[in-house]
Write a protein that holds these residues in place. Structure first.
Motif, PDB file in Angstrom:
ATOM      1  N   ARG A  82       0.754  -1.312   0.029  1.00 37.34           N
ATOM      2  CA  ARG A  82       0.166  -0.004   0.071  1.00 37.34           C
ATOM      3  C   ARG A  82       1.011   1.387   0.048  1.00 37.34           C
ATOM      4  NH1 ARG A  82      -4.888   1.807   4.321  1.00 37.34           N
ATOM      5  NH2 ARG A  82      -5.368   3.576   3.108  1.00 37.34           N
ATOM      6  N   TYR A  83       1.930   1.153   0.877  1.00 37.28           N
ATOM      7  CA  TYR A  83       2.771   2.570   1.058  1.00 37.28           C
ATOM      8  C   TYR A  83       4.083   2.253   0.602  1.00 37.28           C
ATOM      9  CZ  TYR A  83      -1.083   3.903   4.210  1.00 37.28           C
ATOM     10  OH  TYR A  83      -2.409   4.394   4.611  1.00 37.28           O
ATOM     11  N   GLY A  84       4.623   0.942   0.603  1.00 34.32           N
ATOM     12  CA  GLY A  84       6.009   0.992  -0.148  1.00 34.32           C
ATOM     13  C   GLY A  84       7.063   1.532   1.129  1.00 34.32           C
ATOM     14  N   ASP A  85       8.053   1.919   0.753  1.00 36.97           N
ATOM     15  CA  ASP A  85       9.108   2.611   1.624  1.00 36.97           C
ATOM     16  C   ASP A  85       8.904   3.980   1.984  1.00 36.97           C
ATOM     17  OD1 ASP A  85      11.189   3.023   3.183  1.00 36.97           O
ATOM     18  OD2 ASP A  85      12.920   2.587   1.754  1.00 36.97           O
ATOM     19  N   ALA A  86       7.812   4.380   2.722  1.00 35.41           N
ATOM     20  CA  ALA A  86       7.409   5.681   3.039  1.00 35.41           C
ATOM     21  C   ALA A  86       8.663   6.317   3.857  1.00 35.41           C
ATOM     22  CB  ALA A  86       6.085   5.666   3.696  1.00 35.41           C
ATOM     23  N   THR A  87       9.210   5.673   4.722  1.00 41.43           N
ATOM     24  CA  THR A  87      10.189   6.150   5.533  1.00 41.43           C
ATOM     25  C   THR A  87      11.252   6.917   4.659  1.00 41.43           C
ATOM     26  OG1 THR A  87       9.839   4.683   7.192  1.00 41.43           O
ATOM     27  CG2 THR A  87      12.049   5.904   7.055  1.00 41.43           C
ATOM     28  N   ARG A  88      11.785   6.202   3.586  1.00 41.30           N
ATOM     29  CA  ARG A  88      12.850   6.634   2.698  1.00 41.30           C
ATOM     30  C   ARG A  88      12.164   7.900   2.042  1.00 41.30           C
ATOM     31  NH1 ARG A  88      17.524   4.057   0.912  1.00 41.30           N
ATOM     32  NH2 ARG A  88      16.557   1.861   1.342  1.00 41.30           N
ATOM     33  N   SER A  89      10.837   7.991   1.273  1.00 35.69           N
ATOM     34  CA  SER A  89      10.288   8.869   0.682  1.00 35.69           C
ATOM     35  C   SER A  89      10.358  10.234   1.463  1.00 35.69           C
ATOM     36  CB  SER A  89       9.023   8.648   0.198  1.00 35.69           C
ATOM     37  OG  SER A  89       9.044   7.279  -0.774  1.00 35.69           O
ATOM     38  N   LEU A  90       9.936   9.808   2.724  1.00 35.94           N
ATOM     39  CA  LEU A  90       9.857  11.169   3.735  1.00 35.94           C
ATOM     40  C   LEU A  90      11.122  11.754   4.152  1.00 35.94           C
ATOM     41  CD1 LEU A  90       7.859  12.740   5.311  1.00 35.94           C
ATOM     42  CD2 LEU A  90       8.250  11.405   7.398  1.00 35.94           C
ATOM     43  N   ALA A  91      12.215  11.006   4.052  1.00 36.27           N
ATOM     44  CA  ALA A  91      13.545  11.576   4.468  1.00 36.27           C
ATOM     45  C   ALA A  91      13.906  12.428   3.152  1.00 36.27           C
ATOM     46  CB  ALA A  91      14.419  10.321   4.520  1.00 36.27           C
ATOM     47  N   LEU A  92      13.510  11.870   1.917  1.00 40.98           N
ATOM     48  CA  LEU A  92      14.075  12.741   0.950  1.00 40.98           C
ATOM     49  C   LEU A  92      13.153  14.089   0.920  1.00 40.98           C
ATOM     50  CD1 LEU A  92      14.175   9.850  -1.965  1.00 40.98           C
ATOM     51  CD2 LEU A  92      16.072  11.244  -0.963  1.00 40.98           C
ATOM     52  N   LEU A  93      12.061  13.910   1.291  1.00 42.39           N
ATOM     53  CA  LEU A  93      11.301  15.238   1.257  1.00 42.39           C
ATOM     54  C   LEU A  93      11.689  16.140   2.186  1.00 42.39           C
ATOM     55  CD1 LEU A  93       7.356  14.010   1.356  1.00 42.39           C
ATOM     56  CD2 LEU A  93       8.828  15.269  -0.749  1.00 42.39           C
ATOM     57  N   GLY A  94      12.235  15.740   3.401  1.00 37.86           N
ATOM     58  CA  GLY A  94      13.043  16.584   4.409  1.00 37.86           C
ATOM     59  C   GLY A  94      14.223  17.180   3.991  1.00 37.86           C
ATOM     60  N   ASP A  95      14.889  16.446   3.030  1.00 43.64           N
ATOM     61  CA  ASP A  95      16.009  17.118   2.377  1.00 43.64           C
ATOM     62  C   ASP A  95      15.798  18.100   1.480  1.00 43.64           C
ATOM     63  OD1 ASP A  95      17.628  15.299   3.615  1.00 43.64           O
ATOM     64  OD2 ASP A  95      17.933  13.825   1.981  1.00 43.64           O
TER      65      ASP A  95
END
Length: 262
Positions: A82-95
């Protein structure tokens, strides 16, 4: 719309649940979700070390069950989350917010097909691979894709499903219990030669008012775990009784009726 499958082989991984016997006891017992996070992430020893170091914890769960349930060379695959690797995606948005340059490797590993790509490369798999995200109905979407591949002539399909809780920045959007888990099924058409003893599963898309039983013990569960438990109950209770069809409302305006028997 109705699809039928036989399950040639299965594997699953959640906290404290890795062996077949563990999962069958879980399926026979009182409905209880696994703990939200896996305490021991799989070592993934089957994957070459240089490739393995690129796989995050959710990817390790997905790849591990895929290795345990490996299809013959040339069989297509369906990976779904459903979400996949949302943790990695959120970290990229933070960058991005902080004006930091994005890591090309980090971006490449954040896309929804990254886990299936890493597994395919490690396995030398060059056949068809489909990656699915269908909201709460992602499991049904994955099996629908598998049915299409079987109808197109594939002798069997490897289906890999995996989920993890959303990271803190997204946790307020959770609409069902969060849990870290993965499972894999090798599915084929009913009547496949020499496979008559395999557990069978049917999936039917119905109207919103369809008849069936919404299991009160798993009604609020993520579909991936509710459907897995339903299948494993048919295996664990094969000498006693078949579980009643499971009715799920995972998509607005429609219902999914799951029926399993060993």
């Amino acid at each position: 719309m109705r699809f039928e499958f036989i399950i040639l082989e299965w594997s699953a991984y959640a906290d404290g649940l890795t062996r077949h016997d563990d999962w069958l006891r879980w399926a026979k017992g009182f409905p209880q979700l696994p703990r939200p996070l896996v305490e021991t992430v799989p070592a993934l020893a089957e994957m070459p070390a240089m490739m393995r170091r690129r796989v995050d914890r959710l990817g390790r769960l997905a790849c591990q069950v895929a290795y345990w349930c490996q299809s013959p060379a040339g069989a297509p695959m369906v990976f779904a989350s459903r979400y996949g690797d949302a943790t990695r995606s959120l970290a990229l948005l933070g960058d991005l917010v902080q004006g930091q340059p994005l890591s090309p490797a980090g971006f490449g590993l954040s896309v929804h097909n990254a886990v299936s790509a890493l597994y395919s490369i490690a396995q030398g798999h060059t056949d068809n691979t489909v990656v699915v995200a269908g909201g709460r109905a992602s499991v049904a979407a994955a099996l629908t894709e598998a049915a299409a591949l079987l109808a197109d002539g594939a002798p069997e399909v490897l289906v890999v499903y995996y989920e993890a809780p959303l990271p803190d920045g997204y946790a307020e959007f959770e609409d069902e219990p969060a849990c870290e888990y993965a499972w894999a099924w090798r599915v084929a058409r009913p009547g496949t030669s020499g496979q008559n003893a395999s557990p069978a599963l049917s999936l039917e898309l119905c109207g919103d008012e369809a008849d069936g039983i919404a299991d009160p013990g798993t009604a609020g569960w993520p579909a991936g775990l509710a459907v897995l438990r339903h299948l494993l109950q048919s295996i664990a209770l094969r000498d006693i009784t078949a579980p009643a069809p499971l009715l799920r409302h995972d998509r607005a305006g429609t219902s999914w009726r799951w029926s399993a028997h060993a």
